[in-house]
Design a protein around this motif. Sequence first.
Motif, PDB file in Angstrom:
ATOM      1  N   GLY A  38       0.779  -1.228   0.000  1.00 16.75           N
ATOM      2  CA  GLY A  38       0.000   0.000   0.000  1.00 16.75           C
ATOM      3  C   GLY A  38       0.809   1.275   0.000  1.00 16.75           C
ATOM      4  N   SER A  40       2.852   4.470  -1.137  1.00 17.07           N
ATOM      5  CA  SER A  40       2.810   5.324  -2.322  1.00 17.07           C
ATOM      6  C   SER A  40       3.550   6.613  -2.015  1.00 17.07           C
ATOM      7  N   THR A  78       2.766   4.143  -6.923  1.00 21.54           N
ATOM      8  CA  THR A  78       2.723   2.950  -6.081  1.00 21.54           C
ATOM      9  C   THR A  78       3.966   2.119  -6.383  1.00 21.54           C
TER      10      THR A  78
END
Length: 351
Positions: A38, A40, A78
């Motif tokens: 997750g 980023s 990401t």
Amino acid sequence: MRATRRVALALDALRHGWPIEVDGVLRLLPAETGFAPGASAPRLLISAARAATLKLANQREAAVPEAPVLIRAAEPFTLPAARVLADPAEDLNWPMKGPFAAEHIEHGRAAETALALARLAGILPAFLVDPDGAGEAQAVSSGDLAEFSDPRHLAIATRARLPVAAAEDAEIVAFRSADDLREHVALVIGQQNADRPPLVRLHSECLTGDILGSLKCDCGPQLDAALRAMAEEARTGGWGVLLYLRQEGRGIGLVNKLRAYQLQDQGFDTVDANNRLGLPTEARDFPVAARMLHLLGVGPIRLMTNNPAKVEALSAAGVTVGERVPHQLPPNPHNARYLDTKRDRTGHILL
């Protein structure tokens, strides 16, 4: 904590995919190995050579392939997106990228240090910058890297007699630094004689050529021929020193060298393949070789090489090169282009 240990911990963090913080101003997560589900970031740090393929580097930056470039996209990067951007092997699978904008790098030295650390870790030079959800970062500084790279830390670890196929009268000498896992070795053939300059060959580790017999390069045959030449030198009262440097792929590492091979299969030559990966054409550490010769008590040398730049690099590191001894072997159908690139693009003297 010693500076060199901080670099060792930073390299370990990069290989494991953990974040690092450089000079207290850049918090970075490696794009290739990053392990942070997750995570980023709004910006990505890449090399000028890689940025050039994205049409983002100016001519000055592109002239130094490993120079840092900071980019931003419309959406945060990401890890999966960053990996596609970092690896040129994915260009054919993902030809449409961007649009991106290059931004001013406020902390240039820290950015350069980060890309150098990526090369030493053997990973692609690309980082998420100030990522969310990446966890605790390993601190390291540009000064730490300079200290880590100082060849004075290299010392002789041990030595032993080692008869080899080319010469039974040989001694192997191992060198290492406390916080560097790479262990370089020297093979001394014949009896050391201060009155006669030795025949010396610097040979960078090449797993594919030295061990597996790869035909894509000339490393294996060059290694064998150098040992035979030194053995002949010893038979006539001289001696030789082979320095076997743990600097795979001219300093870019085994995995990145194999990535370059993949790009060569797509039509790029050796130089362009390295640069497309965002890595320098020449990344070997010649002061390490100079330090090894100093520790062995070697004075002026006769250097076996086709590369005048290697003579210049050793001379700059304090080694007296009295003679350059050509060391050319016949090409084969698989390495002919590789040798042409050496001649035409990196200044090797090949007839």
